[in-house]
Motif scaffolding. Structure first.
Motif, short mmCIF file in Angstrom:
data_model
loop_
_atom_site.label_atom_id
_atom_site.label_comp_id
_atom_site.label_asym_id
_atom_site.label_seq_id
_atom_site.Cartn_x
_atom_site.Cartn_y
_atom_site.Cartn_z
N THR A 80 39.01 118.50 70.27
CA THR A 80 38.41 118.98 69.02
C THR A 80 39.27 120.02 68.31
O THR A 80 39.04 120.30 67.13
CB THR A 80 37.01 119.57 69.28
N THR A 81 40.24 120.60 69.02
CA THR A 81 41.11 121.60 68.37
C THR A 81 42.18 120.94 67.50
O THR A 81 42.89 121.63 66.77
CB THR A 81 41.81 122.48 69.42
N LEU A 82 42.29 119.60 67.59
CA LEU A 82 43.39 118.91 66.92
C LEU A 82 43.03 118.41 65.53
O LEU A 82 43.84 117.75 64.88
CB LEU A 82 43.85 117.74 67.79
N PHE A 83 41.83 118.71 65.08
CA PHE A 83 41.41 118.28 63.74
C PHE A 83 40.39 119.27 63.22
O PHE A 83 39.50 119.72 63.96
CB PHE A 83 40.80 116.87 63.82
N SER A 84 40.50 119.62 61.94
CA SER A 84 39.62 120.66 61.39
C SER A 84 38.34 120.08 60.80
O SER A 84 38.28 118.91 60.41
CB SER A 84 40.36 121.45 60.30
N VAL A 85 37.32 120.93 60.71
CA VAL A 85 36.06 120.53 60.08
C VAL A 85 36.28 120.20 58.61
O VAL A 85 35.71 119.24 58.08
CB VAL A 85 35.00 121.65 60.23
N ALA A 86 37.14 120.97 57.96
CA ALA A 86 37.43 120.74 56.54
C ALA A 86 38.00 119.34 56.33
O ALA A 86 37.60 118.61 55.41
CB ALA A 86 38.41 121.79 56.02
N ARG A 87 38.95 118.94 57.22
CA ARG A 87 39.52 117.60 57.11
C ARG A 87 38.47 116.53 57.38
O ARG A 87 38.45 115.49 56.75
CB ARG A 87 40.69 117.44 58.10
N MET A 88 37.59 116.81 58.34
CA MET A 88 36.55 115.85 58.68
C MET A 88 35.61 115.63 57.50
O MET A 88 35.16 114.52 57.23
CB MET A 88 35.78 116.34 59.91
N LEU A 89 35.32 116.70 56.77
CA LEU A 89 34.41 116.61 55.63
C LEU A 89 35.04 115.93 54.42
O LEU A 89 34.36 115.65 53.44
CB LEU A 89 33.89 118.00 55.25
N GLU A 90 36.35 115.67 54.49
CA GLU A 90 37.00 114.91 53.42
C GLU A 90 36.62 113.43 53.49
O GLU A 90 36.76 112.70 52.51
CB GLU A 90 38.52 115.05 53.52
N ARG A 91 36.16 113.03 54.66
CA ARG A 91 35.72 111.65 54.84
C ARG A 91 34.55 111.37 53.92
O ARG A 91 33.60 112.14 53.84
CB ARG A 91 35.33 111.44 56.31
N ASP A 92 34.60 110.24 53.22
CA ASP A 92 33.66 109.95 52.14
C ASP A 92 32.20 110.01 52.57
O ASP A 92 31.39 110.66 51.91
CB ASP A 92 33.98 108.55 51.56
N ASP A 93 31.85 109.34 53.69
CA ASP A 93 30.44 109.30 54.06
C ASP A 93 29.94 110.67 54.52
O ASP A 93 28.80 111.04 54.26
CB ASP A 93 30.16 108.23 55.13
N PHE A 94 30.82 111.44 55.20
CA PHE A 94 30.42 112.79 55.59
C PHE A 94 30.26 113.69 54.36
O PHE A 94 29.33 114.49 54.27
CB PHE A 94 31.47 113.40 56.53
N GLU A 95 31.18 113.54 53.42
CA GLU A 95 31.13 114.36 52.21
C GLU A 95 29.83 114.12 51.44
O GLU A 95 29.17 115.08 50.99
CB GLU A 95 32.33 114.05 51.32
N LYS A 96 29.44 112.85 51.31
CA LYS A 96 28.22 112.52 50.59
C LYS A 96 26.99 113.10 51.29
O LYS A 96 26.09 113.65 50.64
CB LYS A 96 28.08 111.00 50.47
#
Length: 399
Positions: free
Chosen positions: A140-156
């Motif tokens: 989990t340290t290898l990817f940020s929450v901000a990057r994860m929230l860039e994902r379209d379905d998560f962002e919506k």
């Protein structure tokens, strides 16, 4: 030879990331006989594979022709989380018993397409169970929450203030870790999987395994309605376990336009053969129904055999040319008098009474070959042949 192989591999693809790597892998195979590894993951969230899944399976089989060892991942671990791709809410968690039961059916079905000698069937619980708490935290340290929230379905969902479970953030990381553990050279998936597929490249780089997988994305196959993704939950699917008659009839029910989409993604005919057939239909030399029959015969033969395919065609012709009923239909005994809509649901011809009412209003329901117009009809004691549309039949014994 490489160009010919690459053209066949690229057929029908929606997007390829790092095509140069695929070319290099093919060159190593043709020059040195060196195999490479192509990964595809399937979460066993339902018991049956359908033709939508075979878009990937067909592509995997093509890779096998040109030196690939297929890493067929059954996501028994990840299925218990549920892939959040395209979902507007958190998926229900599956129990392990259901997942394992579904996984067994996958194992039995995939070799209708893939070469067993060139396939490694693996369960991702093998390495994800072993990852442990410390390994998961490191992951989990290898990817940020901000990057994860860039994902379209998560962002919506985030903007709509809909819940997102932490496990859903972890899912793409786990899928990506599969590529780290297996040291995959290529991963393929649907276009809706792009975020997860790229995660594999990212994690292979982060863990320093000395390679980054190429990514190939295939289009999502439309279901029988020609609009939505083929899905069992939407009822617009053709299961690999479907009986030959049903499979043949379902393929014959697709539109003439959708037929070419199925040809491109499902047929083993060459692109030149398909184009010739398409030109024949366009010029009027070939009837669209004949072209569709060829497709139906090919697919039924692939998942059953040539004799079953021919019998299915004969049965289809018998029903539709003579306006007859199938020779072998299911029977169900009901307690009467019974409302027609309820009878159709209990016979498995309709998913709900509301849909039954709509089909009656649309003129799609027949009793003993006579169109039903009364949506409140009560069936008294007796035997009836019920029909919904052109393909669904049942004998109703009302007592």
């Amino acid at each position: 030879m490489i160009n010919e192989a690459l053209a066949e591999i690229k057929r029908g693809t929606a997007e390829i990331i790092d095509e140069q790597k695929i070319t290099e892998l093919l060159k190593s195979y043709f020059d040195e006989g060196k195999n490479y590894y192509v990964k595809a993951g399937f979460d066993p969230t339902a018991p049956d594979l359908h033709l939508g899944h075979t878009v990937l399976l067909q592509k995997l089989a093509t890779f096998q022709k040109y030196g690939a060892i297929v890493q067929f991942i059954i996501g028994d671990f990840t299925a218990m989380i549920g892939d959040p791709t395209g979902k507007s809410e958190t998926r229900k968690k599956l129990d392990r018993q259901t997942v394992l039961k579904n996984a067994q059916s996958y194992k039995e079905q995939v070799f209708k397409v893939l070469d067993p000698a060139k396939t490694e069937v693996v369960f991702n619980s093998k390495w994800l169970d072993a990852l442990g708490a410390s390994g998961l935290v490191e992951l989990t340290t290898l990817f940020s929450v901000a990057r994860m929230l860039e994902r379209d379905d998560f962002e919506k969902r985030f903007k709509a203030q809909k819940p997102i479970a932490i496990s859903e953030f972890i899912y793409p990381l786990l899928q990506g870790y599969d590529s780290v553990y297996l040291r995959s050279d290529i991963e393929i998936g649907g276009t809706d999987q792009k975020f997860n597929l790229l995660m594999g490249r990212h994690l292979q780089r982060s863990y320093g395994i000395g390679k980054e997988q190429a990514v190939m994305m295939m289009p999502i196959l439309e279901g029988l309605d020609g609009v939505q993704k083929m899905s069992k939950s939407l009822g617009n699917y053709i299961a690999l376990a479907e009986d030959p008659n049903t499979m043949f009839a379902k393929i014959m029910s697709i539109s003439d336009e959708l037929m070419w989409r199925y040809y491109e993604l499902l047929s083993s005919k060459s692109l030149a053969e398909i184009e010739e057939l398409k030109e024949g239909v366009a010029s009027g030399k070939v009837h669209p129904k004949f072209a569709k029959e060829l497709l139906a015969l090919e697919i039924v033969e692939r998942y059953h055999n040539s004799e079953a395919a021919q019998r299915a065609k004969e049965e289809f012709d018998r029903i539709h040319k003579k306006n007859d009923i199938p020779s072998d239909i299911k029977e169900i005994t009901l307690k009467g008098p019974i409302w027609i809509a309820k009878a159709l649901v209990e016979a498995g011809l309709e998913p709900s009474t509301s849909q039954a009412r709509r089909d009656i209003q649309a003129g799609a329901v027949r009793i003993d070959k006579e169109k039903v117009s009364d949506k409140d009809l009560q069936l008294e004691a007796g035997e009836y042949i019920a029909q919904v549309g052109k393909r669904k039949f049942a004998k109703l014994k009302v007592q």
